[in-house]
Design an enzyme around this catalytic site. Structure first.
Site, PDB file in Angstrom:
ATOM      1  CG  ASN A   1     -31.793 133.296  75.203  1.00 10.04           C
ATOM      2  OD1 ASN A   1     -32.340 132.788  76.548  1.00 10.04           O
ATOM      3  ND2 ASN A   1     -30.859 132.476  74.486  1.00 10.04           N
TER       4      ASN A   1
ATOM      5  CB  SER B   1     -33.436 136.829  82.799  1.00 15.42           C
ATOM      6  OG  SER B   1     -32.634 138.050  82.774  1.00 15.42           O
TER       7      SER B   1
ATOM      8  CD  GLU C   1     -29.524 122.604  78.971  1.00 17.21           C
ATOM      9  OE1 GLU C   1     -30.087 121.397  79.100  1.00 17.21           O
ATOM     10  OE2 GLU C   1     -28.922 123.005  77.943  1.00 17.21           O
TER      11      GLU C   1
ATOM     12  CB  CYS D   1     -26.967 129.133  74.587  1.00 15.56           C
ATOM     13  SG  CYS D   1     -28.553 127.821  74.383  1.00 15.56           S
TER      14      CYS D   1
ATOM     15  CD  GLU E   1     -22.550 132.182  75.154  1.00 19.32           C
ATOM     16  OE1 GLU E   1     -22.489 132.664  76.290  1.00 19.32           O
ATOM     17  OE2 GLU E   1     -23.296 131.436  74.793  1.00 19.32           O
TER      18      GLU E   1
ATOM     19  CD  GLU F   1     -33.513 122.798  80.231  1.00 19.45           C
ATOM     20  OE1 GLU F   1     -33.696 123.449  79.426  1.00 19.45           O
ATOM     21  OE2 GLU F   1     -33.751 122.963  81.592  1.00 19.45           O
TER      22      GLU F   1
HETATM   23  O1  TXE Z   1     -26.951 134.621  81.820  1.00 22.18           O
HETATM   24  P1  TXE Z   1     -26.721 135.066  83.514  1.00 22.18           P
HETATM   25  P2  TXE Z   1     -28.096 135.786  81.063  1.00 22.18           P
HETATM   26  C1  TXE Z   1     -26.637 131.604  78.467  1.00 22.18           C
HETATM   27  C2  TXE Z   1     -25.841 132.308  77.073  1.00 22.18           C
HETATM   28  C3  TXE Z   1     -25.306 133.536  77.895  1.00 22.18           C
HETATM   29  C4  TXE Z   1     -26.085 133.627  79.048  1.00 22.18           C
HETATM   30  C5  TXE Z   1     -27.074 135.034  78.918  1.00 22.18           C
HETATM   31  O2  TXE Z   1     -24.834 131.296  76.509  1.00 22.18           O
HETATM   32  O3  TXE Z   1     -23.920 132.985  78.259  1.00 22.18           O
HETATM   33  O4  TXE Z   1     -27.032 132.655  79.165  1.00 22.18           O
HETATM   34  O5  TXE Z   1     -28.106 135.084  79.880  1.00 22.18           O
HETATM   35  C6  TXE Z   1     -29.154 134.190  87.489  1.00 22.18           C
HETATM   36  N1  TXE Z   1     -26.755 132.326  91.768  1.00 22.18           N
HETATM   37  N2  TXE Z   1     -27.635 130.734  77.784  1.00 22.18           N
HETATM   38  O6  TXE Z   1     -27.161 137.031  80.816  1.00 22.18           O
HETATM   39  O7  TXE Z   1     -25.985 136.324  83.533  1.00 22.18           O
HETATM   40  C7  TXE Z   1     -29.712 135.498  86.866  1.00 22.18           C
HETATM   41  O8  TXE Z   1     -30.436 136.389  87.550  1.00 22.18           O
HETATM   42  C8  TXE Z   1     -28.083 132.037  91.373  1.00 22.18           C
HETATM   43  C9  TXE Z   1     -27.579 129.407  77.808  1.00 22.18           C
HETATM   44  O9  TXE Z   1     -29.108 135.963  81.701  1.00 22.18           O
HETATM   45  O10 TXE Z   1     -25.747 133.692  83.744  1.00 22.18           O
HETATM   46  C10 TXE Z   1     -30.294 134.924  85.748  1.00 22.18           C
HETATM   47  O11 TXE Z   1     -31.679 134.615  86.035  1.00 22.18           O
HETATM   48  N3  TXE Z   1     -28.550 132.581  90.175  1.00 22.18           N
HETATM   49  C11 TXE Z   1     -28.742 128.746  77.388  1.00 22.18           C
HETATM   50  C12 TXE Z   1     -29.906 133.587  85.401  1.00 22.18           C
HETATM   51  O12 TXE Z   1     -28.950 133.359  86.571  1.00 22.18           O
HETATM   52  C13 TXE Z   1     -27.895 133.451  89.625  1.00 22.18           C
HETATM   53  C14 TXE Z   1     -29.780 129.565  76.677  1.00 22.18           C
HETATM   54  C15 TXE Z   1     -28.731 133.679  84.202  1.00 22.18           C
HETATM   55  O13 TXE Z   1     -28.124 134.891  84.331  1.00 22.18           O
HETATM   56  C16 TXE Z   1     -26.450 133.968  89.922  1.00 22.18           C
HETATM   57  C17 TXE Z   1     -29.751 130.775  76.955  1.00 22.18           C
HETATM   58  C18 TXE Z   1     -26.207 133.379  91.295  1.00 22.18           C
HETATM   59  N4  TXE Z   1     -25.021 133.650  91.611  1.00 22.18           N
HETATM   60  C19 TXE Z   1     -28.890 131.136  77.436  1.00 22.18           C
HETATM   61  N5  TXE Z   1     -25.927 134.996  89.288  1.00 22.18           N
HETATM   62  C20 TXE Z   1     -28.601 127.257  76.941  1.00 22.18           C
HETATM   63  N6  TXE Z   1     -27.622 126.640  77.135  1.00 22.18           N
HETATM   64  O14 TXE Z   1     -29.713 126.799  76.875  1.00 22.18           O
HETATM   65  C21 TXE Z   1     -26.930 135.054  88.306  1.00 22.18           C
HETATM   66  N7  TXE Z   1     -28.014 134.448  88.451  1.00 22.18           N
END
Ligand code: TXE
Length: 487
Positions: A148, A173, A245, A279, A384, A461
């Site tokens: 995002n 991502s 995060e 988020c 969420e 952060e």
């Molecule tokens: O998350 P994903 P997304 C959160 C937001 C939502 C999500 C959306 O709340 O839930 O992020 O982003 C990698 N081992 N936030 O869909 O699927 C994956 O390739 C290692 C919170 O991208 O969890 C990607 O690069 N890495 C935030 C990253 O993890 C792995 C602000 C996130 O993917 C993995 C923005 C694994 N097993 C979004 N599986 C905040 N709090 O600031 C996936 N990935």
């Protein structure tokens, strides 16, 4: 366009990799091909990082800071170009990319660049001895980003990591590969040693390769709670440093004495900015019963005036959600809200045309949605959604709303609107959330820590707090007398 790795100071050219197409969310047209990093890429990135670390850890904080501040200036000099890349990658309005994403990334580099020379230990006068501490770097840190806020997330991780003497391998991502490469280029032009900030592309499998790699000392993730839990348990194998995060389902509480116009503005920012894909969003809007109807009336009128459409149009206020898959996920939540008895007051449909009559049916657009007649137990009030879906709930007393606001496994953020200064602080101090606002929402200056309680994450952060997560503390005792020994 091929989105490849950036290793040892340059884009790699060998694109014979597993790859997939990256689409523009506003029209689902291909932007280019993303090459999934393979084992050789990871080893090359690790070796290159180790080489850079040997140089970087011996530089002074002032020397490191100079590179970070210069990188900030380079990002700012390319603000329009990088903002456009971000808008095409994420689907967000160009007005947001220009105002927030690139600037926030540059702010992080500038803030931690300015701090680098001041990162130090302490001195302790002791009995016939003295002691001191050293803040030492961890080594190779892995940053793993969400889709995002791609360049902001990359910079919020790289800036403190590099300021503290570490190097970083960053994986954006799989949905937004573009702008981390711009950050890598900026570091090189700013005089960073090759390998200080490497970028590897790929999905969770590449993320896992980084987490599991024995020569990576720390992982910082921005992503979902589910992914955070996977990484936390994988990192336990070698007790690696982890900062997470994660997601949220945060409360925004509007008391009867709040400034109505500001409170409605905040509720819209907390649910519809970046198509609601933030988020820390305040997606449970609790409104005191006395002002509920007037609040809802203004909220509905203003929400229906949001200029939804072509993200590259400077007048656009809301763009497309990240992917077709994600759009369908949000629509499933909207169907769930309706079937659980909530009332969809406005929005929640796929518009054919945008605010200027342009056909946007090929993009992932969704009219911003407001649910009323909600119940705290409904899925739309507990999970969420990560889309433009606001749930509004009435409350009567301070005690009641605090209890309801805290009734969640998340704990990322919280907001309170009131002109009663004692009530504002009294309430915010009782909310189980790490990142809070009184009479505003989602303002994240680099000086303030950002992060969550409970299952919204670990660590912080930005702010001085980030330094704790990118250094390890050594204490040294120096004897000025003799060793007193009973032997
Ligand atoms: O998350 P994903 P997304 C959160 C937001 C939502 C999500 C959306 O709340 O839930 O992020 O982003 C990698 N081992 N936030 O869909 O699927 C994956 O390739 C290692 C919170 O991208 O969890 C990607 O690069 N890495 C935030 C990253 O993890 C792995 C602000 C996130 O993917 C993995 C923005 C694994 N097993 C979004 N599986 C905040 N709090 O600031 C996936 N990935």
């Amino acid at each position: 366009m091929v989105y490849n790795q950036f290793i040892d100071g340059a884009l790699t050219t060998d694109s014979k990799r597993e790859s997939w197409v990256n689409y523009d969310p506003s029209n689902n047209q291909p932007l280019g091909e993303v090459c999934q990093a393979n084992d050789e890429d990871i080893e090359a990135a690790i070796n290159s990082s180790e080489k850079a670390f040997q140089i970087w850890k011996n530089k002074t904080g002032a020397e490191r800071g100079r590179v970070l501040v210069k990188a900030a200036d380079i990002l700012r000099s390319r603000l329009e170009q990088i903002a456009l890349l971000e808008t095409h990658d994420v689907g967000k309005p160009i007005s947001e990319s220009l105002a927030v994403d690139v600037s926030s990334a540059a702010d992080a580099l500038e803030y931690f660049g300015g701090m680098a020379a001041g990162i130090h230990g302490e001195f302790f006068d002791l009995k016939n001895a003295f002691g001191y501490t050293r803040r030492e770097p961890l080594g190779i840190c892995a940053g793993i980003g969400a889709w995002n806020y791609p360049i902001q997330i990359a910079a919020w991780k790289a800036a403190p990591a590099l300021a503290c003497g570490n190097c970083m391998i960053f994986k954006p991502s799989e949905l937004t590969p573009a702008t981390a490469l711009e950050l890598a280029k900026a570091f090189m032009e700013a005089g960073a040693p090759p390998g200080l900030f490497n970028v590897v592309q790929g999905d969770g499998r590449v993320g896992k390769m980084l987490v599991d790699h024995p020569r990576i000392a720390k992982i910082s993730l921005t992503g979902s709670v589910a992914t955070g839990k996977k990484i936390f348990s994988a990192a336990a194998t070698e007790l690696k440093h982890v900062t997470l995060e994660l997601g949220g389902k945060s409360p925004l509480i509007i008391f009867e004495d709040a400034d109505l116009n500001n409170a409605v503005s905040a509720a819209m920012l907390a649910n519809f900015y970046t198509q609601g894909e933030v988020c820390s969003n305040g997606t449970r809007v609790f409104v005191h019963r006395k002002i509920f109807d007037s609040f809802l009336k203004q909220l509905k009128e203003r929400t229906e005036r949001i200029r939804l459409g072509e993200p590259t149009d400077p007048e656009t206020q809301m763009g497309a959600v990240i992917s077709k898959v994600h759009l369908e996920k949000i629509i499933r939540f909207i169907d769930s809200g309706k079937s659980s008895g909530a009332t969809l007051l406005t929005g929640g449909f796929k518009p054919e045309k945008d605010f200027k009559g342009r056909n946007i049916s090929s993009g992932n657009f969704l009219a911003p949605a407001i649910f009323t007649n909600c119940d705290d137990s409904m899925e739309i009030c507990r999970e969420e959604i990560f889309g433009p879906v606001l749930s509004i709930l009435a409350f009567d007393t301070e005690e009641e709303v605090i209890e309801r606001a805290n009734d969640t496994l998340f704990g990322l953020s919280a907001g309170v609107f009131t002109n009663d200064i004692k009530r504002g602080h009294r309430v915010i101090h009782q909310l189980h959330a790490g990142t809070c606002w009184i009479n505003n929402y989602n303002i994240t200056p680099i000086e303030l820590p950002f992060g969550g309680y409970k299952q919204s994450g670990i660590g912080r952060e930005n702010s001085l707090a980030a330094i704790q997560h990118y250094t390890q503390l050594k204490s040294v005792y120096v004897e000025l007398g003799n060793v007193e020994s009973p032997y």
